[in-house]
Design a protein around this motif. Structure first.
Motif, short mmCIF file in Angstrom:
data_model
loop_
_atom_site.label_atom_id
_atom_site.label_comp_id
_atom_site.label_asym_id
_atom_site.label_seq_id
_atom_site.Cartn_x
_atom_site.Cartn_y
_atom_site.Cartn_z
N HIS A 14 -37.70 -23.18 21.78
CA HIS A 14 -36.41 -22.50 21.96
C HIS A 14 -35.30 -23.42 22.45
O HIS A 14 -34.24 -22.96 22.81
N GLY A 15 -35.54 -24.72 22.48
CA GLY A 15 -34.47 -25.61 22.90
C GLY A 15 -34.91 -27.06 22.84
O GLY A 15 -35.95 -27.42 23.37
N GLY A 16 -34.09 -27.88 22.19
CA GLY A 16 -34.41 -29.31 22.12
C GLY A 16 -35.67 -29.61 21.34
O GLY A 16 -36.34 -30.61 21.59
N GLU A 17 -36.05 -28.71 20.42
CA GLU A 17 -37.29 -28.88 19.66
C GLU A 17 -37.33 -30.21 18.91
O GLU A 17 -38.30 -30.96 19.00
N GLY A 18 -36.24 -30.50 18.18
CA GLY A 18 -36.23 -31.73 17.39
C GLY A 18 -36.32 -32.97 18.26
O GLY A 18 -37.02 -33.92 17.93
N GLN A 19 -35.64 -32.92 19.41
CA GLN A 19 -35.65 -34.08 20.31
C GLN A 19 -37.04 -34.31 20.89
O GLN A 19 -37.51 -35.45 20.98
N GLU A 20 -37.71 -33.22 21.28
CA GLU A 20 -39.05 -33.34 21.85
C GLU A 20 -40.06 -33.85 20.82
O GLU A 20 -40.89 -34.71 21.10
N ARG A 21 -39.98 -33.32 19.60
CA ARG A 21 -40.89 -33.78 18.56
C ARG A 21 -40.65 -35.25 18.23
O ARG A 21 -41.59 -35.99 17.96
N GLY A 22 -39.38 -35.62 18.26
CA GLY A 22 -39.07 -37.03 18.02
C GLY A 22 -39.69 -37.92 19.07
O GLY A 22 -40.21 -39.00 18.77
N ARG A 23 -39.65 -37.47 20.33
CA ARG A 23 -40.26 -38.24 21.41
C ARG A 23 -41.77 -38.35 21.23
O ARG A 23 -42.38 -39.41 21.44
N LEU A 24 -42.39 -37.26 20.78
CA LEU A 24 -43.84 -37.24 20.62
C LEU A 24 -44.33 -38.17 19.52
O LEU A 24 -45.25 -38.97 19.72
#
Length: 249
Positions: free
Chosen positions: A11-21
């Protein structure tokens, strides 16, 4: 199954978190390869096992692997698995280019095998390169070169049928062209011309060489001549672009 870190951020910052992973997974594998923990030619764990190991989704693993493949650190062979990429094989191109000598020089186990052969009427390009009259026939041979059990190249070669009828059977018995030519009274031959082209592979080439469709191949057009300068073969070879390093001698 996705990790809590992945699902909790929908629900927030999904793309950024996946990019970090995926970058974290890629960085870990990259470090293991560059440190020598994962050596050239080694088979990696499967996508599923890797997802469990890093506690991420297979989508994240797949994105990390795509990045490492783009960097040339791994190779993905569909149907076989994931492997740490080897260094490019130096392949000398000169007046006396020989497959066997190139592979021996690199201390590699290799083989060349015939996939198919036929006798056909030569097309315009073949007539021109072999300096044959219109309507002349040629022996056409499709072959594949392998190194350590992996496909490295595929080729189509043309020989004047009037002079070399039966050369395909000789090459099935022994892949050495030098040996085959001796049966026709040719004790030496050399390269007259070489033309090099970089391009993307066809569907058939990608499948045969086990390459992604986005990975370039190196196409080589060559003409060999006998001691008198008469053309004896015209060939078009296709090499996996990231597995060879052409050396002009």
């Amino acid at each position: 199954m996705a990790s809590m870190a992945e699902t909790g951020d929908i629900h927030g910052g999904e793309g950024q978190e996946r990019g970090r992973l995926w970058r974290s997974v890629a960085s870990s594998l990259r470090e293991d390869i560059r440190s020598g923990k994962l050596v050239a030619g080694m088979q990696l764990m499967t996508e599923l096992d890797m997802a469990r190991h890093f506690d991420v989704s297979r989508f994240t693993v797949r994105r990390a692997l795509a990045e490492l493949e783009k960097e040339g650190l791994i190779r993905i062979e569909h149907g076989r698995g994931l492997f740490v990429a080897e260094d490019a094989i130096p392949y000398a191109l000169g007046e006396r280019t020989r497959w066997t000598e190139n592979m021996s020089r690199a201390s590699l186990e290799s083989q060349r095998r015939i996939l198919a052969s036929s006798i056909e009427e030569a097309d315009a390009a073949t007539l021109r390169n072999l300096e044959l009259p219109r309507g002349a026939e040629v022996v056409v041979i499709d072959s594949m070169g392998e190194v350590s059990g992996r496909p490295l190249s595929m080729a189509r070669s043309y020989f004047p049928a009037e002079r070399f009828r039966g050369i395909d059977e000789l090459l099935r018995q022994n892949p050495s062209r030098t040996v085959a030519y001796r049966s026709f009274g040719i004790n030496d031959y050399k390269r007259k011309s070489t033309r090099i082209i970089a391009r993307l592979p066809s569907v058939r080439e990608a499948k045969t060489l086990k390459l992604p469709k986005t990975r370039p191949v190196i196409e080589i057009h060559k003409v060999d001549v006998d001691a008198e300068g008469r053309p004896i073969s015209f060939g078009i070879s296709c090499f996996s672009g990231d597995r060879v390093q052409l050396v002009i001698e």
